[in-house]
Enzyme design. Sequence first.
Site, PDB file in Angstrom:
ATOM      1  N   GLY A 351       0.947  -1.275   0.009  1.00 35.86           N
ATOM      2  CA  GLY A 351      -0.037  -0.126  -0.114  1.00 35.86           C
ATOM      3  C   GLY A 351       0.780   1.184   0.110  1.00 35.86           C
ATOM      4  N   GLY A 352       1.932   1.097   0.544  1.00 32.07           N
ATOM      5  CA  GLY A 352       2.879   2.490   0.777  1.00 32.07           C
ATOM      6  C   GLY A 352       3.604   2.532  -0.452  1.00 32.07           C
ATOM      7  N   TRP A 354       2.296   1.710  -3.465  1.00 32.04           N
ATOM      8  CA  TRP A 354       1.294   2.173  -4.437  1.00 32.04           C
ATOM      9  C   TRP A 354       1.509   3.691  -4.475  1.00 32.04           C
ATOM     10  CZ3 TRP A 354      -3.403   4.830  -3.490  1.00 32.04           C
ATOM     11  CH2 TRP A 354      -4.423   4.841  -4.723  1.00 32.04           C
ATOM     12  N   HIS A 355       1.509   4.285  -3.213  1.00 36.00           N
ATOM     13  CA  HIS A 355       1.482   5.777  -3.351  1.00 36.00           C
ATOM     14  C   HIS A 355       2.780   6.498  -4.065  1.00 36.00           C
ATOM     15  CE1 HIS A 355      -1.726   5.150  -0.058  1.00 36.00           C
ATOM     16  NE2 HIS A 355      -1.881   6.191  -0.582  1.00 36.00           N
ATOM     17  N   GLY A 356       3.790   5.724  -3.905  1.00 34.47           N
ATOM     18  CA  GLY A 356       4.789   6.248  -4.699  1.00 34.47           C
ATOM     19  C   GLY A 356       5.954   5.248  -4.677  1.00 34.47           C
TER      20      GLY A 356
END
Length: 508
Positions: A351-352, A354-356
């Site tokens: 998930g982290g 996915w953000h960048g």
Amino acid sequence: MDSMFSLEKLGELFVYHHNAPILFSSGLFFFLFIGFLIVYMSLRKHLLARIIYVTLFSLYFYYKSSGLWFGLLVFTATSDFCIAQGIFHTSSKLRKKLFVTLSLCVNLGMLGYFKYFNFLREVIVSIGHELGYHLGNTAMQSINYQPLDIFLPVGISFFTFQSISYVIDVYRGRIQPLNRWIDYVFYVSFFPQLVAGPIVRARDFIPQIYKTPQVTRSEFGEGLFLVLCGLFKKTVISDYISMNFVDRIFDAPLLYTGLENLMGVYGYALQIYCDFSGYSDMAIGIALLLGFRFNMNFDSPYQSASITEFWRRWHISLSSWLKDYLYISLGGNRKGRVRTYINLLITMLLGGLWHGASVSFILWGALHGIALAVDKFFIGNFGFKQLGAEMKPLNRIAGILITFHLVCFGWILFRASSMKVVGEVLTQIFTNFHPEVFMQFVMGYKGVFILMVIGYILHFMPKKTENWLQGVVTRSPLLLQAAILATAIFIVVQFKSAGVQPFIYFQF
């Protein structure tokens, strides 16, 4: 000659400019939306014509955001439409799994190239340098990392996740695939949620496509309220405190005291909430004005009394997607406690990422994964409560304070441009605090301070008060509602076109 120049200048507004993508808060969008809405309402009872019209407008909207890369969206939609058909029309479990694997390879491969290729190259080059140093290989040490100029299409993370969820739901038998390609392109490209979410599930959205759009006065008022809230959050609060305070702190933390750095962290916590939730509010409100209802995406997340509750309130469509399609696919909590904690950590790490594409985003994900695992451990072994509503008042207040500051610590990792900046911010806060400069901060950043106070007061406002305010707008006469929206749009557009930051005139 003047008229030709004016027409040419006007035409420039309608083509893609990489430095000026279309936004919900721009005057051009509202101009286009009003024209779109007039034709849309005239096609209310013509299903296929309405679907084609909305799809074409959505693709144009994406063209205005990412240029010719709108073709990537069409490719993704076409690929997964065909794959879903293949899954549905085969009885072989192996073939179904192969089709799902193909979809994941196409979507994640595409996402990986555009979003993570340079990051992976940098990691590989760094590892090569280390190996070259230890092996004494000067050739390996001399390799230089040069990032490729890869354009990142806007919203690619959202529409790929949305398309993946559709394929997996067809595979799991939760929905049947659409029979018409244009219907699926409509679903994937629907412009209110296309660029920045929320991630809309097919089983929630697709049945609404075939209903004749009917917007009651109450729904129009609710949509208007959400658009107004979104405009205020995004254009007034987020943009102002970002440009006039938060960016300055994170650009050079050592130039400011620890107190100012802490205020910058609090400011960023408010900024990112108002940015994300403001856009979501506008997306949900605009969709409602078109007769489509999306689920809530943010629910006052800083009122959370545990990190578990935070992820039930923050970016709900993303956190539920990660839970349903990643955490559960990894085994969820079905394979013992240790495996549950590992699954939580893997889910949040991804998930982290996915953000960048950076180490700081991975660490941000790891922080939340570890926090969720610890939270689950205490809930399971010591009877801790998940939700603030279940806690005693003092425990709830303590839980909110602890959770908020844990989240704020994570936001430092999320916002900082490098781990060096993270270290500088934390060093200033813990070794160079100087609380005596508080009044200087207030006087020096009056507008920022006022907007931060207003923003946090509104965020912690009781639900009853928020519902009452929404009811005031919702129950207003239709003409008054339209006048309120037109006034708000006019004010925002004037500020934008004049290059003036909203509320810059706040003075004591």
